[in-house]
Design a protein around this motif. Structure first.
Motif, short mmCIF file in Angstrom:
data_model
loop_
_atom_site.label_atom_id
_atom_site.label_comp_id
_atom_site.label_asym_id
_atom_site.label_seq_id
_atom_site.Cartn_x
_atom_site.Cartn_y
_atom_site.Cartn_z
N VAL A 8 -4.50 59.90 35.19
CA VAL A 8 -4.37 61.41 35.30
C VAL A 8 -5.46 62.39 36.35
O VAL A 8 -4.62 62.79 36.81
N GLU A 9 -6.10 61.12 36.47
CA GLU A 9 -7.44 62.39 37.49
C GLU A 9 -6.74 62.30 38.70
O GLU A 9 -7.10 63.06 39.22
N LEU A 10 -5.85 61.14 39.11
CA LEU A 10 -5.29 61.00 41.24
C LEU A 10 -4.22 62.26 40.48
O LEU A 10 -3.98 63.32 41.29
N ARG A 11 -3.86 62.87 40.10
CA ARG A 11 -2.30 62.94 39.38
C ARG A 11 -3.06 64.77 39.14
O ARG A 11 -2.11 65.70 39.79
N GLU A 12 -3.87 64.83 38.81
CA GLU A 12 -4.48 66.47 38.63
C GLU A 12 -4.99 66.86 39.97
O GLU A 12 -4.46 67.77 40.53
N ARG A 13 -5.60 65.87 40.73
CA ARG A 13 -5.98 65.90 42.37
C ARG A 13 -5.19 66.37 43.40
O ARG A 13 -5.25 67.22 43.89
N ILE A 14 -3.55 65.85 43.09
CA ILE A 14 -2.82 65.84 43.74
C ILE A 14 -1.26 66.80 43.35
O ILE A 14 -0.41 66.71 44.39
N ALA A 15 -1.84 67.30 41.73
CA ALA A 15 -1.02 68.48 41.41
C ALA A 15 -0.48 70.10 42.56
O ALA A 15 -1.71 70.19 42.85
N PHE A 16 0.17 70.87 41.95
CA PHE A 16 0.24 71.88 42.86
C PHE A 16 0.82 73.04 42.14
O PHE A 16 1.61 72.65 41.31
N ASN A 17 -0.04 74.53 42.44
CA ASN A 17 0.09 74.95 41.25
C ASN A 17 1.30 76.02 42.48
O ASN A 17 1.50 75.95 43.34
N ALA A 18 2.35 76.36 41.54
CA ALA A 18 3.14 77.15 42.16
C ALA A 18 2.92 78.23 43.33
O ALA A 18 3.68 78.46 43.90
N ASP A 19 2.46 79.12 43.52
CA ASP A 19 1.38 80.21 44.00
C ASP A 19 0.61 79.39 45.68
O ASP A 19 1.59 79.49 46.90
N ARG A 20 0.20 78.21 44.79
CA ARG A 20 -0.31 77.72 46.62
C ARG A 20 0.58 76.41 47.11
O ARG A 20 0.83 76.74 48.52
N LEU A 21 1.34 76.49 46.65
CA LEU A 21 2.82 75.41 47.18
C LEU A 21 3.56 76.18 48.07
O LEU A 21 3.89 76.00 49.23
N SER A 22 3.72 77.43 47.36
CA SER A 22 4.60 78.34 47.80
C SER A 22 3.66 78.82 49.27
O SER A 22 4.57 78.46 50.28
N GLU A 23 2.42 79.14 49.54
CA GLU A 23 1.82 79.28 50.69
C GLU A 23 2.12 78.02 51.26
O GLU A 23 2.39 78.54 52.80
N LEU A 24 1.85 76.83 51.49
CA LEU A 24 1.95 75.01 51.91
C LEU A 24 3.22 75.54 52.91
O LEU A 24 3.70 75.23 54.09
N LEU A 25 4.63 75.90 51.72
CA LEU A 25 5.49 76.10 52.19
C LEU A 25 6.03 75.93 53.44
O LEU A 25 7.12 76.17 54.58
N LEU A 26 5.58 77.73 53.27
CA LEU A 26 5.67 78.87 54.17
C LEU A 26 5.25 78.54 55.37
O LEU A 26 5.96 78.44 56.53
N VAL A 27 4.87 77.39 55.29
CA VAL A 27 3.33 76.98 56.83
C VAL A 27 4.06 76.20 57.11
O VAL A 27 4.49 75.85 58.57
N GLN A 28 4.53 74.82 56.45
CA GLN A 28 5.49 74.10 56.81
C GLN A 28 6.88 74.59 57.27
O GLN A 28 6.99 73.06 57.96
N SER A 29 7.32 75.40 56.90
CA SER A 29 8.93 75.72 57.41
C SER A 29 9.07 76.08 59.03
O SER A 29 9.56 75.97 59.58
N LYS A 30 7.69 76.43 59.39
CA LYS A 30 7.07 76.76 60.89
C LYS A 30 6.52 75.73 61.68
O LYS A 30 6.34 75.90 62.96
N GLN A 31 7.09 74.57 60.77
CA GLN A 31 6.25 73.40 61.76
C GLN A 31 7.19 72.53 62.48
O GLN A 31 8.15 72.51 62.24
N ASP A 32 7.03 71.99 63.96
CA ASP A 32 8.26 71.27 64.14
C ASP A 32 8.74 69.61 64.08
O ASP A 32 9.18 69.22 63.39
N GLN A 33 7.37 69.08 63.43
CA GLN A 33 6.78 67.50 62.65
C GLN A 33 7.94 67.44 61.56
O GLN A 33 8.56 66.21 61.81
N PHE A 34 7.79 67.83 60.61
CA PHE A 34 8.61 67.87 59.99
C PHE A 34 8.58 69.44 58.96
O PHE A 34 7.55 69.87 58.52
N ASN A 35 9.89 70.02 58.73
CA ASN A 35 9.74 71.05 58.15
C ASN A 35 11.13 70.99 57.00
O ASN A 35 11.76 72.38 56.54
N ASP A 36 11.87 69.71 56.16
CA ASP A 36 12.18 69.90 55.62
C ASP A 36 12.23 68.78 54.48
O ASP A 36 12.77 68.19 54.15
#
Length: 429
Positions: free
Chosen positions: A15-43
């Protein structure tokens, strides 16, 4: 591009490791928006719950996803690598279907995960990280989950105390929408019972808790979907008659609902039946109330027996569900391959049509020049046949050169099946 499912869950990480790599909706939303503009992978779609964090993506390699998941959570790749699982293509599709169907959940068959996966897809769509190809995979996973729910018994038996109480009420009373439910205590267990009751659509929930603040908090959580009333703990006895269902879990050292109070409440109800569920240890309700006509009393042990039996039934049904999921996963992959082949087939047919038009134009020129019509048609058929069969001839010659003889045999067999002409097949023998 390969379809991957990479992540950790309750099987592979603490559970300790799962907590460390968990995402809340707001942070995940920001990360996905950034990733959508990347060429390496954005899907990609990220599913993050208390029991799992998983990345579903079309990408070039496993390492890209692992580095992204580790990097966005400040976890060393080497540390995360020992706990992740990674599935590709058909195995990844099957895994997603198992997750959406509740077959991979801590509580086998639990229904909440499907809504969580749908929310994850919706968030990723809004941030622009879902291609039509990835969307089709998720749509098919939702279809698989629906099939598992409707055609197997994986989710049809109560395997949690809260859900078991709600199902019990549904069995005792024919019209749950008319029920008044009294929650004696507003702790974690009764909160779950109350939420399941609200989902079932009961008429009203009464909350009686020693602390008014916690009672009001639960009432606020439920008020958006159901009529709720908070009553003082000191007034519990005078409100018992109002309840069709009573769920008690106070943690008190003494009984809070005695025989006399229930007998009096039953009389005031004109002996309409009552369901009493005692989830407390020590017990909150005098066990003697079970002798009263019209009173159904269930304790923790009674419910646990039901849950154990139901869980065994779910496990048995899960075997059937696993077979179904694997079949559906193979169907999806086959459909995808056919879609991909469709473009190749279309191009091949266009090339054949072009050859046909060329040869036809040439034949017409010869006819217009006054050449013998029979000879022109004979030459036309000969040239057209040779050009159309030329690609297959090349494939057969190349197949013979390969080190794997089964490739040539496969190609020969399928050409025979396509031609279906004994006079043609003899040339392959």
């Amino acid at each position: 591009m390969t379809f991957f499912a990479l992540g950790v869950n309750h099987h592979t990480a603490t559970v300790e490791l799962r907590e460390r790599i968990a995402f809340n909706a707001d942070r995940l939303s920001e990360l996905l928006l950034v990733q959508s503009k990347q060429d390496q992978f954005n899907d990609l779609v990220v599913v993050s719950t208390c029991n799992r964090t998983e990345v579903y993506a079309n990408a070039h390699s496993r390492e890209v996803l692992l580095e992204w998941l580790a990097g966005t959570n400040n976890v060393a790749v080497s540390e995360l690598a020992t706990h992740v699982y990674c599935h590709e293509d058909i195995q990844a599709v099957s895994h997603l279907m198992r997750v959406a169907s509740g077959l991979d959940s801590l509580m086998l068959g639990e229904p909440q995960i499907l809504g969580q996966v749908k929310s994850a897809l919706s968030l990723a769509k809004n941030q622009g990280t879902v291609s039509s190809s990835l969307n089709r995979i998720f749509d098919y996973a939702f279809y698989a989950a629906k099939r598992v729910r409707s055609e197997t018994a994986v989710g049809s038996h109560a395997v949690s105390m809260g859900y078991a109480v709600a199902q019990l009420a549904h069995q005792v009373f024919s019209h749950p929408e008319k029920l008044v439910v009294l929650m004696v205590a507003a702790g974690e267990m009764n909160s779950l019972v109350a939420k399941h009751m609200a989902d079932m659509g009961v008429a009203k929930i009464l909350i009686c808790n020693r602390g008014a603040e916690r009672a009001q908090q639960l009432a606020t959580e439920l008020a958006h979907s159901i009529d709720v009333e908070v009553i003082p703990f000191a007034d519990l006895e005078q409100h018992l008659h109002r309840a069709d269902v009573i769920s008690s879990c106070t943690g008190s050292l003494h009984q809070v609902i005695d025989f006399k109070s229930v007998k009096s409440a039953l009389k005031r109800r004109r002996y309409q039946q009552m369901l009493l569920v005692d989830l407390a240890v020590p017990r909150d309700i005098d066990p003697k109330v079970d002798i009263l006509d019209g009173v159904y009393l269930y304790g923790v042990d009674d419910l646990q027996t039901v849950i154990d039996e139901n869980l065994a039934q779910r496990r048995q049904a899960a075997v059937e569900a696993e077979v179904m999921v694997n079949q559906l996963a193979m169907q999806l992959v086959s459909h995808q391959k056919l879609r991909h082949a469709g473009g190749v087939i279309s191009a091949y047919r266009d090339a054949g049509h072009h050859i046909q038009q060329q040869e036809l134009a040439l034949a017409l020129q010869h006819l217009e020049a006054g050449e013998d019509a029979a000879e022109v048609m004979k030459n036309f058929a000969h040239r057209l046949t040779n050009k159309l069969l030329h690609p297959a001839s090349i494939l057969l010659r190349e197949a013979v050169k390969e080190d794997e003889p089964e490739y040539f045999e496969w190609l020969k067999t399928h050409l025979q099946q396509i031609l279906r002409d004994d006079r043609a097949n003899k040339y392959f023998d």
